[in-house]
Design a protein around this motif. Structure first.
Motif: not given
Length: 443
Positions: A213-221, A258-259, A188-193, A248-256
């Protein structure tokens, strides 16, 4: 008289038009939901699998990568067991297509589309999703990769949110650029960081396994949270919106975050989630913690809207384990007591007249909520053979049987009460109370 007739006809026409609009809106929500999914949900009468009600997902026969992903998603669903993951019942594959049966659920999109979600329910729901994602990340080492409203479902029995749609799921350690390219068409478009989206003419810029490993799901969440509160008059604490946008919507995935960090945020809990969390972990609580909790539970329940209590707390409270741990407390008195009927008698009630309610009793639920959520649970609890549970039910038998039909009494209540091995130890009156209101032929 003519004006009265015309007014009645106009009122009936308005009701018919409103019902048609409602049906069209439901159909629109369902069609939108199905387009976001690889499966078609059959919102018909639930089928029974091994005595359990079920929801049916179907897919037309086909070969190729999408069909393979569907089977992979089913295998994930089969092996993953968690309260916030869609419960798998059975799967059939044939020339006619794929058929997946799960616990009874409705799509979250339908619930949001019909506007039937309170603020308290939203917090309970998205906390459940966060706990499910935390389990996938920390315990299973998996990344969902396609989290959006189309793969979240709401349980019809407990109103808890469940995670489904696991076709794009994979071990975080195995998510390379080739795999991410292959699942892009079904995401889904909103699930693609941003790190997985196209960038200029160079083609997709896919982040490999070096990313957390959690970065994509955190963006989508984060996108899901914004979708849930979108257009709501009460969007909750501004701290939540700020946290979603900045962390959670940080452009840098390393800065997002964890759950686990997200679950620790204050906007991820409320009084309802605290009660559910305590009841879910009741087995590991000390005697003093249980005593303190149950002594204040009745007051907590009365401070909440009755619809929240019926939808989210009754399924957790009315269980043999909780009833055994709580004992015969005042909370059961108020939960099992039915609010006085608007009229002295009801044609659907087996017992006529109003009930005598103690002055200290304060009913929790309205009549319709009581019939929808308490009675079905009581019918199941009557089959429990634990002495403590049966004595609590017998103590409040008069209250809940006053709302039963004669068919319910004959089929569900009377056989269980008559076979109760502890009834003589407690009292004869529950059996006599039912017997006095039944015809001789039924007895």
């Amino acid at each position: 008289r003519d004006r009265s007739t015309m007014g009645g006809e106009q009122s009936a026409n308005r009701r018919a038009e409103a019902e048609e609009d409602l049906a069209e809106e439901e159909e629109k929500v369902l069609q939108t939901q199905d387009k976001e999914h690889l499966w078609t949900i059959l919102h018909e009468e639930a089928s029974s699998v091994d005595g359990e009600e079920s929801c049916v997902f179907t897919r037309t026969p086909g070969k190729g990568f999408e069909a393979e992903l569907c089977c992979r998603g089913v295998q994930h669903l089969r092996h993953l067991r968690h309260p916030n993951i869609l419960k798998f019942l059975c799967f059939e594959q044939s020339g006619a297509g794929l058929v997946l049966r799960t616990e009874p659920v409705v799509p979250l999109g339908m619930v949001l589309g019909m506007g039937g979600l309170r603020a308290e329910g939203r917090v309970v729901g998205w906390r459940g999703v966060a706990e499910g994602l935390h389990f996938l990340h920390s315990k299973a080492g998996l990344s969902h990769n396609n989290l959006h409203a189309g793969c979240i479902f709401v349980s019809t029995s407990s109103s808890q949110w469940r995670i489904g749609g696991m076709e794009a799921m994979e071990l975080s350690s195995k998510m390379d650029a080739e795999f991410l390219k292959s699942i892009l068409p079904i995401r889904h478009p909103t699930a693609v960081p941003p790190e997985d989206k196209e960038k200029g003419v160079k083609g997709p810029k896919f982040g490999a396994g070096v990313l957390p490993g959690h970065s994509r799901d955190v963006w989508a969440f984060g996108q899901l949270l914004l979708d849930v509160v979108k257009g709501k008059a009460n969007t909750g604490d501004a701290t939540m919106l700020s946290y979603v946008q900045q962390r959670m919507l940080h452009q840098n995935p390393s800065c997002r975050p964890t759950m686990k960090e997200i679950l620790a945020q204050c906007w991820m809990r409320n009084e309802v989630t605290e009660i559910i969390a305590f009841l879910s972990n009741l087995a590991i609580k000390t005697s003093q913690q249980k005593k303190t909790f149950f002594s204040g539970l009745n007051q907590q329940i009365h401070s909440l809207p009755s619809s929240v209590v019926s939808e989210y707390l009754i399924p957790h409270l009315l269980t043999p384990f909780v009833m055994r741990e709580c004992g015969r407390g005042e909370v059961w008195r108020d939960i099992f007591t039915l609010s006085p009927s608007p009229s002295p008698s009801s044609p659907t009630s087996a017992f006529q007249g109003t009930l005598d309610i103690d002055q200290d009793t304060c009913p929790v639920l309205a009549r319709e909520e009581y019939k929808a959520h308490v009675l079905p649970t009581v019918f199941n609890l009557l089959q429990c053979r634990e002495k403590c549970v049966r004595l609590i039910l017998l103590q409040h038998l008069k209250q809940f049987t006053s709302c039963c039909s004669k068919e319910d009494l004959t089929r569900d209540v009377l056989p269980e009460v008559a076979s109760n091995q502890f009834i003589l130890e407690y009292s004869h009156w529950p059996f006599l109370h039912i017997s006095a209101n039944q015809k001789e032929t039924q007895l």
